[in-house]
Scaffold this motif. Structure first.
Motif, PDB file in Angstrom:
ATOM      1  N   ARG A 124       0.814  -1.222   0.000  1.00  0.00           N
ATOM      2  CA  ARG A 124       0.000   0.000   0.000  1.00  0.00           C
ATOM      3  C   ARG A 124       0.850   1.276   0.000  1.00  0.00           C
ATOM      4  O   ARG A 124       0.414   2.323   0.466  1.00  0.00           O
ATOM      5  CB  ARG A 124      -0.966   0.030   1.201  1.00  0.00           C
ATOM      6  N   PRO A 155      -1.253   2.621  -4.823  1.00  0.00           N
ATOM      7  CA  PRO A 155      -2.597   2.045  -4.805  1.00  0.00           C
ATOM      8  C   PRO A 155      -2.558   0.526  -5.027  1.00  0.00           C
ATOM      9  O   PRO A 155      -1.803   0.033  -5.871  1.00  0.00           O
ATOM     10  CB  PRO A 155      -3.295   2.758  -5.964  1.00  0.00           C
ATOM     11  N   PRO A 156      -3.339  -0.239  -4.268  1.00  0.00           N
ATOM     12  CA  PRO A 156      -3.276  -1.704  -4.323  1.00  0.00           C
ATOM     13  C   PRO A 156      -3.640  -2.318  -5.670  1.00  0.00           C
ATOM     14  O   PRO A 156      -3.391  -3.510  -5.875  1.00  0.00           O
ATOM     15  CB  PRO A 156      -4.260  -2.137  -3.230  1.00  0.00           C
ATOM     16  N   HIS A 188      -1.622   6.112   1.863  1.00  0.00           N
ATOM     17  CA  HIS A 188      -1.943   5.435   3.133  1.00  0.00           C
ATOM     18  C   HIS A 188      -3.260   5.957   3.725  1.00  0.00           C
ATOM     19  O   HIS A 188      -4.032   5.182   4.324  1.00  0.00           O
ATOM     20  CB  HIS A 188      -0.807   5.631   4.136  1.00  0.00           C
ATOM     21  N   TYR A 200      -6.029   4.139   1.561  1.00  0.00           N
ATOM     22  CA  TYR A 200      -6.122   2.660   1.505  1.00  0.00           C
ATOM     23  C   TYR A 200      -5.815   1.960   2.813  1.00  0.00           C
ATOM     24  O   TYR A 200      -5.835   0.738   2.862  1.00  0.00           O
ATOM     25  CB  TYR A 200      -5.182   2.142   0.415  1.00  0.00           C
ATOM     26  N   ARG A 201      -5.500   2.680   3.871  1.00  0.00           N
ATOM     27  CA  ARG A 201      -5.239   1.998   5.155  1.00  0.00           C
ATOM     28  C   ARG A 201      -6.197   2.457   6.228  1.00  0.00           C
ATOM     29  O   ARG A 201      -6.688   3.567   6.199  1.00  0.00           O
ATOM     30  CB  ARG A 201      -3.808   2.250   5.595  1.00  0.00           C
TER      31      ARG A 201
END
Length: 418
Positions: free
Chosen positions: A304, A307-308, A414, A417-418
Motif C-alpha cells: 500500500r 494504490p493496491p 496510506h 487505503y489503510r
C-alpha cells in the motif's frame, strides 16, 4: 515485517534468462555514451576509473545476490529495506528506483529512435521511439518467458556488434594514444569512476525480478556474478580499443564515441554494425526498464505504498499487467514530452541512495543468511558514500526534493487505503 506476497508470479526464468536480462539492463547508454564523458575528465586513465567503478559495483552486486537468495520477491532493495531496516528506508529505495528508471527509460527510448533512424529513415526518430515503447510494453504484457526470449535475441546482437568492434580495433591500437595517461591526476580518475559506476548498475534488475526466477537461491547469485564480471571484462576491452584507436580527446568530443571508433576502422560494415548494436542495446535497456518498474509497482502496491490495484496479476499471463500498462504509458509520456532535466540529473543521487540501502540491508542480515560476510557490503557502502561526495550540490538537492515528494504521495495513499 512479513512479506505480503499473496499471489505469486510465474517462476520460469532460467540462469541464461537472468543473465540475459542483467546484461540487457547494463549494456546500453553506459558503454555507448558515458565512456566519452569519462574520457573527458580523466584522459586514458578513465580505464582505471572503469575498473574501480566495476569493483565497487561488484561489491554492491554481491550484496544484492546475498539478499535476493534469501528474499526472492519482486521489488529487490525495496523489500530488503522493509524487512531488514525499516519501512522508511524500504520506501525510499522503491520510490527512487521508480523515479530514476522511468526518467531513464524515456531517455533510452529517445536514444533508440535517434540511432535506428540512421538505419531506417522512413519515419521520424520520435515515431520510432514511440513504436518501440508500445511494442516492448506489449511484449511484457504477454508473459515473462516471451520477454526472456526477446531479450536474449536483443542482447546477442548487441554483444556480437561490440565484440566485432573490439576485435576489429585491436590491430589499429596506437601506443601514443595512451600518453599522457593521467593528465588530470587522481581526482580525474575518481570523477571518472563516479561517472562510470552508473554504467554497471543494471545487474540489480535480476534481484527486482527475483520472484520470477526458477531456483532463486542458486540462480540469482550466479546470474548476478556472471553478469557483472562479463560487463567489466567487456567494458575494459572496448575502452582499451577505443582509446588506442582514436585517443581520449576524440572520445571526449563525441556524444557517440564508439561510432567515431567504428568510423576510424576499415573493417567491412563496421559502422552499420555498431549502429545496429547501439539500437539493440537501447531496446534491451528499455525492455528491462519496463520489467523492473512494473515489478517494483507490484511490490509497492502490495504494501500500500502505491494504490493496491498495482498488485493485480493477470490470470492467464501471470504478470503484473496494470503495472506494465501504467509503466508503458508514463514512459510514452516522457518520450513524447522529453524527460524532465532535473529528474535525469537527480538519477545519480537516487542510484547511490538505492545501493547504499542495499548494502545496509546486507550488513543487517543475520549471520546464518550471509553468503559472503560483512566485509562485502561494508566495502560497497563505503564506495557509494565516497562517490556521493563528488556529486554537485544541485544534484543532491534535486534528489532530496524528489524523495520528499515521494513521502507526501505515500502519506496520501496510506490515508486512502489503510
Amino acid at each position: 515485517m512479513k512479506n505480503p506476497v499473496d499471489k505469486g508470479l510465474l517462476r520460469s526464468l532460467t540462469l541464461m534468462d537472468a543473465i540475459g536480462i542483467g546484461l540487457g539492463a547494463i549494456i546500453g547508454a553506459g558503454i555507448f555514451v558515458v565512456t566519452g564523458i569519462a574520457a573527458g575528465v580523466s584522459g586514458p586513465a578513465f580505464i582505471i576509473g572503469l575498473l574501480a567503478a566495476g569493483i565497487i559495483a561488484a561489491f554492491n552486486a554481491l550484496s544484492s545476490a546475498q539478499l535476493a537468495a534469501v528474499y526472492p520477491h519482486s521489488g529487490g532493495t525495496y523489500e530488503y529495506g522493509y524487512i531488514l531496516i525499516n519501512p522508511a528506508f524500504g520506501f525510499s529505495a522503491g520510490w527512487m528506483f521508480l523515479i530514476s528508471k522511468l526518467s531513464a527509460a524515456g531517455v533510452v527510448a529517445i536514444g533508440f529512435g535517434s540511432y535506428f533512424h540512421q538505419l531506417v529513415p522512413i519515419v521520424s526518430p520520435i515515431t520510432l521511439s514511440i513504436m518501440a515503447v508500445i511494442l516492448l510494453t506489449a511484449a511484457n504484457y504477454f508473459g515473462i518467458k516471451k520477454v526472456g526470449i526477446l531479450n536474449f535475441a536483443i542482447i546477442t546482437v548487441t554483444l556480437i556488434s561490440l565484440l566485432y568492434l573490439t576485435f576489429s580495433g585491436i590491430s589499429e591500437i596506437k601506443e601514443e594514444n595512451f600518453k599522457p595517461f593521467a593528465p588530470f591526476g587522481i581526482s580525474g580518475i575518481a570523477e571518472a569512476a563516479a561517472i562510470l559506476f552508473f554504467a554497471f548498475t543494471g545487474y540489480a534488475r535480476i534481484a527486482t525480478l527475483a520472484e520470477e526466477v526458477a531456483e532463486p537461491k542458486k540462480t540469482i547469485p550466479k546470474a548476478i556474478i556472471i553478469t557483472i564480471v562479463t560487463a567489466i571484462v567487456l567494458y575494459v576491452a572496448i575502452s582499451i580499443v577505443a582509446i588506442g584507436v582514436i585517443g581520449s580527446e576524440k572520445m571526449a568530443n563525441s556524444t557517440s564515441p564508439l561510432q567515431v571508433v567504428a568510423n576510424a576502422l576499415s573493417t567491412p560494415a563496421i559502422s552499420t554494425i555498431i549502429t545496429i548494436g547501439a539500437s539493440t542495446a537501447m531496446l534491451g535497456v528499455l525492455l528491462s526498464q519496463v520489467l523492473g518498474i512494473s515489478r517494483m509497482m507490484l511490490a509497492m502496491g502490495r504494501r500500500r505504498d502505491l494504490p493496491p490495484i498495482f498488485q493485480n496479476i493477470h490470470s492467464q499471463y501471470q504478470v503484473p499487467h496494470i503495472g506494465i500498462v501504467v509503466t508503458g504509458a508514463i514512459i510514452l509520456l516522457f518520450t513524447i514530452l522529453g524527460s524532465f532535466e532535473f529528474i535525469v540529473r537527480a538519477a545519480t543521487f537516487t542510484i547511490l541512495l538505492y545501493y547504499s540501502i542495499t548494502n545496509i540491508a546486507a550488513i543487517r542480515q543475520p549471520l546464518k543468511e550471509r553468503l559472503y560476510g560483512k566485509f562485502i557490503p561494508i566495502c560497497g557502502l563505503l564506495g557509494c558514500l565516497i562517490m556521493s561526495v563528488s556529486l554537485p550540490i544541485n544534484v543532491i538537492i534535486s534528489g532530496v526534493g524528489l524523495l520528499i515528494i515521494g513521502f507526501v504521495i505515500r502519506f496520501l495513499v496510506h490515508k486512502v487505503y489503510r
